[in-house]
Design an enzyme around this catalytic site. Structure first.
Site, PDB file in Angstrom:
ATOM      1  CG  HIS A 223     -12.506  11.920  41.984  1.00  0.00           C
ATOM      2  ND1 HIS A 223     -13.611  12.650  42.355  1.00  0.00           N
ATOM      3  CD2 HIS A 223     -12.256  11.079  43.017  1.00  0.00           C
ATOM      4  CE1 HIS A 223     -14.010  12.270  43.551  1.00  0.00           C
ATOM      5  NE2 HIS A 223     -13.212  11.326  43.978  1.00  0.00           N
TER       6      HIS A 223
ATOM      7  CD  GLU B   9     -11.209   7.206  43.802  1.00  0.00           C
ATOM      8  OE1 GLU B   9     -11.811   7.054  44.894  1.00  0.00           O
ATOM      9  OE2 GLU B   9     -10.435   8.154  43.576  1.00  0.00           O
ATOM     10  CG  HIS B  10     -16.627   7.971  42.612  1.00  0.00           C
ATOM     11  ND1 HIS B  10     -17.529   8.187  43.631  1.00  0.00           N
ATOM     12  CD2 HIS B  10     -15.525   8.695  42.933  1.00  0.00           C
ATOM     13  CE1 HIS B  10     -16.990   9.015  44.522  1.00  0.00           C
ATOM     14  NE2 HIS B  10     -15.779   9.339  44.110  1.00  0.00           N
TER      15      HIS B  10
ATOM     16  CD  GLU C 157     -15.363  12.371  46.932  1.00  0.00           C
ATOM     17  OE1 GLU C 157     -14.181  12.115  47.255  1.00  0.00           O
ATOM     18  OE2 GLU C 157     -15.951  11.803  45.994  1.00  0.00           O
TER      19      GLU C 157
END
Length: 442
Positions: free
Chosen positions: A66, A69-70, A146
């Site tokens: 993840h 992904e950023h 997040e």
């Protein structure tokens, strides 16, 4: 390496309604390209898939998938983060990414004339991310925010806890985004190692749907990967798909309570189920439609309409290469938790004992058929369908065959699956103002 037009045209997998054609090519390096050309479409959706998800993270790398992904949006040697964003903004397009437990996808939707730009930009991101240390530390804080936002949503908390409870210590039981502790602790070197290990030609699947030509897409992908400096060995085969050998699941039957000071409790009850390529997946879809798939479903009618005990209630399932789970959810007043839990279990047991009527079966198959067809009206859904077919199923099933498989499900098959689920050890997750020792009679 120059490839012939015949090679680039690939294998025709299916002809779809409206003249759409699905093709598949394997390029040098083991890169797979699947497209669905849709005559008359003025847009296209593109996806670069890597067959790596949160389950693949080594110790010390949890949350890295993840994190990447950023970070892949934060710049390459050729483009800054602003350049990447501006490339899509100035043509009215959109780009994003999604991390799952078994794959990661970077995608964009643009006008058909802007597809070359989208391929070039996303290929640059996937192959040549810098992972700048300063950007990484900045994004670490964004991801922590997040996770904090998700942690403030009791519904998200309930689902995460339920999956962890059902799947136990299997890597699929870990949260996709990691935890605050793992994100704070993961080093840039660990994220970089994860990137270098999995972001390789043999792992890459490129899918696109809309106004496009398959051979041109293949050429553009090859050009972009060569520009990035990727070594594309003509003898390299794609990475084999994940093994479908069933995993040993060591979940925790019983009640797990997450104490939270909230006005509404979130309740889930369920059990392990089967893997993604199990033949019963179509039966599971029909069962979910009947049990908890809409306003006329049994859970909705019994819990909300007849008794007014919940605003939202439904059933769900999820499946992976070697494991899966099934569950029923409701959000209700804390005082009603035990009653709602009992009703959910009762509805499943009724389905197991009495089966379904032919009228229910027709309604469920009609609901699913309509939903499948309507969902494929846009290029994004079709692009995603190609990616899942390649990474999970290993075959592409056209719409007509999919609908045939749905309509072939029998009432006896639904009843048999309900019996299996009703007999399985149950895991119950409750998020609400309760003590951790509360059992709700289970």
């Amino acid at each position: 390496m120059e490839l012939s037009d015949e090679h680039l045209q690939g294998e025709v997998l299916a002809g779809q309604p409206g003249g759409a054609i699905v093709r598949r090519s394997i390029l040098p390096g083991g890169v797979r390209v699947l497209t669905e050309s849709m005559p008359g479409q003025r847009s296209a959706t593109l996806g670069f898939w890597v067959g790596v998800g949160s389950r693949d993270e080594a110790e010390g790398q949890h949350g890295s998938t993840h994190f990447l992904e950023h970070l892949l949006f934060k710049g390459t040697p050729r483009r800054s983060a602003l350049d990447i964003a501006a490339a899509f903004d100035e043509v009215g397009g959109e780009s994003n990414a999604a991390t799952a437990k078994e794959s990661t996808c970077y995608y964009a939707r643009v006008l058909d004339v802007d597809l070359p730009m989208a391929i070039d930009v996303i290929a640059d991101m996937v192959t040549s991310a810098v992972l700048d240390p300063e950007e990484l530390e900045s994004e670490r804080e964004v991801i922590l925010e997040e996770l904090a936002m998700d942690g403030d949503d009791p519904t998200d908390v309930a689902h995460e806890k339920f999956v962890a409870t059902v799947l136990g210590d299997h890597p699929l039981g870990r949260p996709i985004g990691g935890t605050a502790e793992t994100i704070r602790g993961v080093a840039r070197e660990s994220v970089w190692e994860h990137y270098q290990r999995f972001y390789r030609p043999e792992e890459l699947v490129v899918t696109a749907a809309g106004g496009l030509d398959h051979a041109q897409v293949c050429r553009m992908v090859l050009t972009a990967l060569h520009r990035a400096g990727w070594a594309l060995d003509p003898h390299q085969a794609p990475r084999p798909r994940r093994s479908g050998e069933l995993a040993q699941i060591t979940g925790t039957p019983g009640v797990q309570v997450v104490p939270r000071t909230v006005e509404q409790a979130n309740v889930i009850v369920g059990c392990p189920a089967f893997a993604a390529n199990d033949e019963r997946r179509f039966t599971m879809s029909v069962l979910n439609a009947i049990l908890g798939g809409g306003m006329s479903s049994r859970l909705f009618q019994e819990i909300r309409e007849k008794r007014g005990l919940a605003y939202s209630t439904y059933s769900f399932s999820s499946a992976f290469a070697d494991a899966g789970y099934f569950g029923m959810y409701a959000g209700c007043s804390p005082a009603k938790v035990q009653q709602v839990l009992e009703l959910m279990v009762q509805e499943l047991e009724k389905l197991a004992a009495d089966g379904v009527s032919e009228q229910e079966l027709r309604k469920a198959t009609g609901q699913l058929s309509g939903g499948i067809v309507l969902a494929l009206e846009d290029t994004g859904s079709r692009m995603s369908r190609l990616g899942r077919a390649e990474l999970v199923a290993g075959e592409f099933m056209d719409i007509d065959e999919t609908l045939e498989r749905i309509h072939a499900v029998t009432a006896a098959q639904v009843r048999d699956l309900a019996r299996e689920l009703a007999a399985a050890p149950r895991s119950v997750t409750v998020v609400g103002p309760f003590e951790e020792t509360e059992t709700f009679g289970f």
